[in-house]
Write a protein that holds these residues in place. Structure first.
Motif, mmCIF file in Angstrom:
data_model
loop_
_atom_site.group_PDB
_atom_site.id
_atom_site.type_symbol
_atom_site.label_atom_id
_atom_site.label_comp_id
_atom_site.label_asym_id
_atom_site.label_seq_id
_atom_site.Cartn_x
_atom_site.Cartn_y
_atom_site.Cartn_z
ATOM 1 N N ARG A 99 -7.700 0.553 -6.781
ATOM 2 C CA ARG A 99 -7.465 1.494 -5.682
ATOM 3 C C ARG A 99 -6.195 1.155 -4.906
ATOM 4 N NH1 ARG A 99 -13.618 2.574 -3.325
ATOM 5 N NH2 ARG A 99 -14.497 3.253 -5.327
ATOM 6 N N GLY A 100 -5.181 0.802 -5.657
ATOM 7 C CA GLY A 100 -3.866 0.594 -5.072
ATOM 8 C C GLY A 100 -3.646 -0.754 -4.438
ATOM 9 N N ASP A 150 5.908 4.839 -6.150
ATOM 10 C CA ASP A 150 5.784 3.386 -6.067
ATOM 11 C C ASP A 150 4.341 2.914 -5.898
ATOM 12 O OD1 ASP A 150 8.494 2.819 -6.393
ATOM 13 O OD2 ASP A 150 8.903 3.162 -4.269
ATOM 14 N N TYR A 151 3.377 3.820 -6.118
ATOM 15 C CA TYR A 151 1.968 3.443 -6.031
ATOM 16 C C TYR A 151 1.657 2.360 -7.064
ATOM 17 C CZ TYR A 151 -3.150 3.979 -6.356
ATOM 18 O OH TYR A 151 -4.515 3.763 -6.379
ATOM 19 N N GLY A 152 1.193 1.201 -6.578
ATOM 20 C CA GLY A 152 0.827 0.115 -7.476
ATOM 21 C C GLY A 152 1.993 -0.595 -8.125
ATOM 22 N N PRO A 172 0.832 -1.217 0.000
ATOM 23 C CA PRO A 172 0.000 0.000 0.000
ATOM 24 C C PRO A 172 0.859 1.256 0.000
ATOM 25 C CG PRO A 172 0.001 -1.034 2.167
ATOM 26 C CD PRO A 172 0.706 -1.995 1.245
ATOM 27 N N LYS A 173 0.563 2.116 -0.951
ATOM 28 C CA LYS A 173 1.246 3.409 -1.043
ATOM 29 C C LYS A 173 0.195 4.473 -1.336
ATOM 30 C CE LYS A 173 5.541 1.791 -0.866
ATOM 31 N NZ LYS A 173 6.532 2.199 0.157
ATOM 32 N N PRO A 174 0.412 5.709 -0.874
ATOM 33 C CA PRO A 174 -0.560 6.768 -1.182
ATOM 34 C C PRO A 174 -0.545 7.100 -2.670
ATOM 35 C CG PRO A 174 1.375 7.681 -0.096
ATOM 36 C CD PRO A 174 1.514 6.189 -0.022
ATOM 37 N N PHE A 175 -1.720 7.464 -3.180
ATOM 38 C CA PHE A 175 -1.803 7.864 -4.584
ATOM 39 C C PHE A 175 -0.865 9.044 -4.826
ATOM 40 C CE2 PHE A 175 -3.654 10.284 -8.102
ATOM 41 C CZ PHE A 175 -3.717 9.288 -9.063
ATOM 42 N N ASP A 201 2.429 8.626 -4.930
ATOM 43 C CA ASP A 201 3.749 8.101 -4.594
ATOM 44 C C ASP A 201 4.327 7.407 -5.830
ATOM 45 O OD1 ASP A 201 5.694 5.938 -3.650
ATOM 46 O OD2 ASP A 201 5.285 6.952 -1.757
ATOM 47 N N PRO A 241 -3.438 -0.405 -10.936
ATOM 48 C CA PRO A 241 -3.456 0.232 -9.608
ATOM 49 C C PRO A 241 -4.638 1.174 -9.415
ATOM 50 C CG PRO A 241 -1.235 0.211 -10.477
ATOM 51 C CD PRO A 241 -2.133 -0.225 -11.604
#
Length: 388
Positions: free
Chosen positions: A359-360, A308-310, A301-304, A306, A355
């Motif tokens: 939703r990630g 590295d999101y997804g 899990p990473k914030p949208f 970021d 992603p």
């Protein structure tokens, strides 16, 4: 020596001659070009394609790495959204051809695809649902209140305007996309969605769209495309019945498009539902393509927003599982004489849709990581194409 059916299909689809890869602007031969998946796929007579966002071509994304990777690894490209009706169909006989002309050239000219010696898969002439990204807003508004005859004339004009404009430049079309509902739909034939076109024209909208596409561009291959049918099941049965009906109606249908948005836990092996379904397609006398292949894995899990999101798998071992799934898909494709090709839905994790859609929760679904480094999945596909 007599050419095999697969060889003839491959040669025809590629315009009769193999493509060559030359040096870059500084005279250097690209290592990626020398070892691209496309070269291995051609030796197996398998067409290999990818989806591309138009902006990445226009902007020469990532210093040219995006375009170079496409050209080195694939035979054909398909636009992500820019050929869908809402992007093109702006009103009655009002069309925006900017995206298509960039990719294919306006009549009498060439575009990005020809300059890069790539063929094009058109996606999509008609999207059989009423969402904002599938049906133009103006049709859902005042123009929706038209007679059956007026709706038919609108559709006719649109098909001929788009398919006719690029006649001879598009190798294959998704003529109708995702017309079959996921759940029982009031006894509609083939369990068709209660879409605008179904309400106006009934199931005949499929026949009309295919026939008009064939008339507008007789040499293009024509596909019905859908998701969640890969292993058969009830939706798969409806798809087979629909394909058979379209063939019986002499619409010019070539085959069925199987999307293959799957995950790293998917099992595909000889004798299972996947192999059984493509065999059922063959028995109908139709071809198939794997049209939107990606293999998702659970990600950290990473914030949208970021970087590295997804992108980062929760379990690194899932990348090996992913590689096995990719390999199994390509083994199945190579085992089927009626498979006309495999298209991955993007190739670098940097631009994957997974992603955002999940939703990630899932991602890292493609052959290259965000830095264009080949992943284990790439190596697995390469090994299958080399016959290892």
């Amino acid at each position: 020596m007599m050419l095999s059916i697969c060889s003839l299909l491959f040669t025809a689809a590629m315009g009769g001659t193999p493509l060559s890869l030359g040096p870059d602007s500084l005279g250097r031969q690209s290592p990626t070009a020398q070892q691209g998946l496309r070269d291995f796929a051609r030796k197996r007579r398998l067409l290999l394609g990818t989806e591309v966002p138009l902006r990445n071509l226009r902007e020469n994304a990532d210093g040219g790495r995006f375009a170079e990777t496409v050209s080195s690894n694939f035979d054909f490209v398909e636009l992500e959204n820019e050929f869908k009706p809402p992007a093109v169909w702006k009103g009655p006989r009002d069309y925006d051809f900017a995206a298509g002309d960039f990719l294919l050239g306006e009549p009498g000219k060439i575009g990005w695809a020809q300059e890069h010696k790539l063929r094009v898969r058109g996606h999509v002439l008609l999207y059989a649902s009423d969402n904002g990204y599938t049906l133009p807003q103006w049709i859902r508004g005042a123009q929706g209140d038209v007679s059956k005859e007026e709706a038919s004339a609108m559709l006719h004009d649109y098909i001929f305007a788009v398919a006719g404009r690029y006649r001879g430049k598009i190798a294959m079309w998704d003529v109708v996309n995702e017309a079959i509902d996921d759940r029982p739909n009031n006894g509609n034939r083939f369990n068709l969605r209660n879409s605008y076109w179904f309400r106006k024209l009934g199931p005949e909208f499929l026949v009309l769209t295919f026939k008009w596409a064939h008339e507008a561009d007789p040499k293009a291959q024509l596909y019905y495309n859908d998701y969640s049918v890969e292993a058969g099941g009830e939706k798969g049965k409806q798809m087979l019945a629909l394909g058979q009906w379209l063939k019986e109606q002499r619409t010019g249908i070539t085959g069925l498009g199987l999307q293959y948005h799957i995950d790293c836990r998917t099992k595909i092996e000889p004798g299972d539902g996947h192999y059984g379904f493509v065999e059922d397609i063959r028995k109908l006398g139709l071809s198939y393509m794997i049209t939107e292949l990606d293999v998702a894995v659970p990600v950290q899990p990473k914030p949208f927003g970021d970087p590295d999101y997804g992108i980062l798998p929760k379990d690194a071992a899932d990348l090996d599982r992913q590689a096995d799934v990719y390999a199994s898909v390509f083994r199945m494709a190579l085992s089927s004489r009626n498979c006309h090709g495999v298209q991955v839905w993007g190739f670098t994790d940097k631009y994957s849709w997974i992603p955002g859609f999940s939703r990630g929760r899932n991602g890292a679904a493609l052959l290259f990581d965000k830095d264009y480094t080949p992943k284990p999945a790439y190596k697995a596909v390469e090994a299958v194409l080399q016959g290892k």
